[in-house]
Design an enzyme around this catalytic site. Structure first.
Site, PDB file in Angstrom:
ATOM      1  N   ASP A  29       0.848  -1.188   0.000  1.00 34.12           N
ATOM      2  CA  ASP A  29       0.000   0.000   0.000  1.00 34.12           C
ATOM      3  C   ASP A  29       0.890   1.248   0.000  1.00 34.12           C
ATOM      4  O   ASP A  29       1.876   1.327   0.722  1.00 34.12           O
ATOM      5  CB  ASP A  29      -0.901  -0.005   1.236  1.00 34.12           C
ATOM      6  CG  ASP A  29      -2.048   0.988   1.118  1.00 34.12           C
ATOM      7  OD1 ASP A  29      -3.205   0.559   1.023  1.00 34.12           O
ATOM      8  OD2 ASP A  29      -1.776   2.220   1.119  1.00 34.12           O
ATOM      9  N   ILE A  30       0.540   2.204  -0.820  1.00 35.93           N
ATOM     10  CA  ILE A  30       1.354   3.417  -0.970  1.00 35.93           C
ATOM     11  C   ILE A  30       1.344   4.285   0.299  1.00 35.93           C
ATOM     12  O   ILE A  30       2.302   5.007   0.573  1.00 35.93           O
ATOM     13  CB  ILE A  30       0.899   4.212  -2.217  1.00 35.93           C
ATOM     14  CG1 ILE A  30       2.004   5.101  -2.750  1.00 35.93           C
ATOM     15  CG2 ILE A  30      -0.373   5.010  -1.959  1.00 35.93           C
ATOM     16  CD1 ILE A  30       1.767   5.600  -4.171  1.00 35.93           C
ATOM     17  N   ASN A  84     -12.885  -3.151   2.760  1.00 35.28           N
ATOM     18  CA  ASN A  84     -13.826  -2.035   2.773  1.00 35.28           C
ATOM     19  C   ASN A  84     -14.798  -2.225   1.607  1.00 35.28           C
ATOM     20  O   ASN A  84     -14.383  -2.579   0.511  1.00 35.28           O
ATOM     21  CB  ASN A  84     -13.079  -0.715   2.629  1.00 35.28           C
ATOM     22  CG  ASN A  84     -12.150  -0.444   3.799  1.00 35.28           C
ATOM     23  OD1 ASN A  84     -12.444  -0.796   4.935  1.00 35.28           O
ATOM     24  ND2 ASN A  84     -11.002   0.163   3.527  1.00 35.28           N
ATOM     25  N   GLN A  91     -14.321   2.337   1.269  1.00 33.92           N
ATOM     26  CA  GLN A  91     -13.651   1.945   0.024  1.00 33.92           C
ATOM     27  C   GLN A  91     -13.430   3.164  -0.868  1.00 33.92           C
ATOM     28  O   GLN A  91     -14.374   3.914  -1.151  1.00 33.92           O
ATOM     29  CB  GLN A  91     -14.488   0.890  -0.724  1.00 33.92           C
ATOM     30  CG  GLN A  91     -13.787   0.361  -1.960  1.00 33.92           C
ATOM     31  CD  GLN A  91     -14.569  -0.755  -2.664  1.00 33.92           C
ATOM     32  OE1 GLN A  91     -15.714  -1.053  -2.304  1.00 33.92           O
ATOM     33  NE2 GLN A  91     -13.971  -1.344  -3.670  1.00 33.92           N
ATOM     34  N   HIS A  97     -10.289  -5.532  -3.040  1.00 33.14           N
ATOM     35  CA  HIS A  97      -8.979  -5.850  -2.467  1.00 33.14           C
ATOM     36  C   HIS A  97      -9.090  -6.131  -0.987  1.00 33.14           C
ATOM     37  O   HIS A  97      -9.943  -5.583  -0.294  1.00 33.14           O
ATOM     38  CB  HIS A  97      -7.986  -4.694  -2.697  1.00 33.14           C
ATOM     39  CG  HIS A  97      -8.519  -3.358  -2.272  1.00 33.14           C
ATOM     40  ND1 HIS A  97      -9.381  -2.619  -3.050  1.00 33.14           N
ATOM     41  CD2 HIS A  97      -8.326  -2.642  -1.137  1.00 33.14           C
ATOM     42  CE1 HIS A  97      -9.691  -1.495  -2.417  1.00 33.14           C
ATOM     43  NE2 HIS A  97      -9.073  -1.489  -1.249  1.00 33.14           N
ATOM     44  N   LEU A  98      -8.198  -6.995  -0.532  1.00 37.54           N
ATOM     45  CA  LEU A  98      -8.050  -7.272   0.901  1.00 37.54           C
ATOM     46  C   LEU A  98      -6.875  -6.447   1.398  1.00 37.54           C
ATOM     47  O   LEU A  98      -5.815  -6.443   0.766  1.00 37.54           O
ATOM     48  CB  LEU A  98      -7.664  -8.737   1.107  1.00 37.54           C
ATOM     49  CG  LEU A  98      -8.702  -9.803   1.425  1.00 37.54           C
ATOM     50  CD1 LEU A  98      -9.631  -9.971   0.260  1.00 37.54           C
ATOM     51  CD2 LEU A  98      -8.016 -11.112   1.772  1.00 37.54           C
ATOM     52  N   HIS A  99      -7.056  -5.803   2.535  1.00 35.87           N
ATOM     53  CA  HIS A  99      -5.921  -5.179   3.212  1.00 35.87           C
ATOM     54  C   HIS A  99      -5.286  -6.241   4.109  1.00 35.87           C
ATOM     55  O   HIS A  99      -5.988  -6.897   4.881  1.00 35.87           O
ATOM     56  CB  HIS A  99      -6.369  -4.004   4.085  1.00 35.87           C
ATOM     57  CG  HIS A  99      -6.894  -2.835   3.308  1.00 35.87           C
ATOM     58  ND1 HIS A  99      -6.114  -1.751   2.987  1.00 35.87           N
ATOM     59  CD2 HIS A  99      -8.119  -2.594   2.792  1.00 35.87           C
ATOM     60  CE1 HIS A  99      -6.843  -0.873   2.292  1.00 35.87           C
ATOM     61  NE2 HIS A  99      -8.067  -1.359   2.170  1.00 35.87           N
TER      62      HIS A  99
END
Ligand code: 5GP
Ligand code: ZN
Length: 109
Positions: A29-30, A84, A91, A97-99
């Protein structure tokens, strides 16, 4: 406009990819919310959990198994998986996507 995460999947945009197979991509993640923060996503463009269809159920299982695989490979004993769904669910990017969060005790939001 094309989806940001599809651009990363198609290598039209760079990101720090940590895992890839024929169906799943994982990158950092950025703006990490934990010392370890990966995003696990299907290569197939599915906007959110709300858009899943019955034929996607195996793919959803694969996302979770990829999380387990990464944790084992990197020696991560505990982690949190978070999804989310929709703007009210936090979201921002409309590609499911899964975090994957780890590296410190992570509270429930
Ligand atoms: P969401 O809020 O949609 O569940 O999460 C989207 C996540 O994508 C956020 O945690 C955000 O930091 C991350 N993100 C947004 N843009 C980029 C980008 O261009 N590259 C990467 N690697 N992550 C991004
Ligand atoms: Zn997409």
């Amino acid at each position: 406009m094309e989806c940001l995460f599809c651009k990363i999947i198609n290598k039209e945009m760079t990101s720090e990819i940590v895992y890839e197979d024929d169906k799943v991509v994982v990158f950092k993640d950025i703006h990490p919310k934990a010392p370890i923060h990966f995003l696990i996503l299907p290569k197939k463009h599915i906007p959110s959990v709300d858009h899943l269809e019955i034929q996607d159920k195996t793919l959803m299982g694969e996302l979770i198994l990829v999380a387990q695989k990464i944790a084992k490979e990197q020696g991560i004993a505990g982690y949190k998986l978070m999804i989310n769904v929709g703007r009210d669910g936090g979201q921002i990017i409309d590609h499911l996507h899964l975090h994957f969060l780890a590296g410190k005790p992570i509270e429930m939001p």
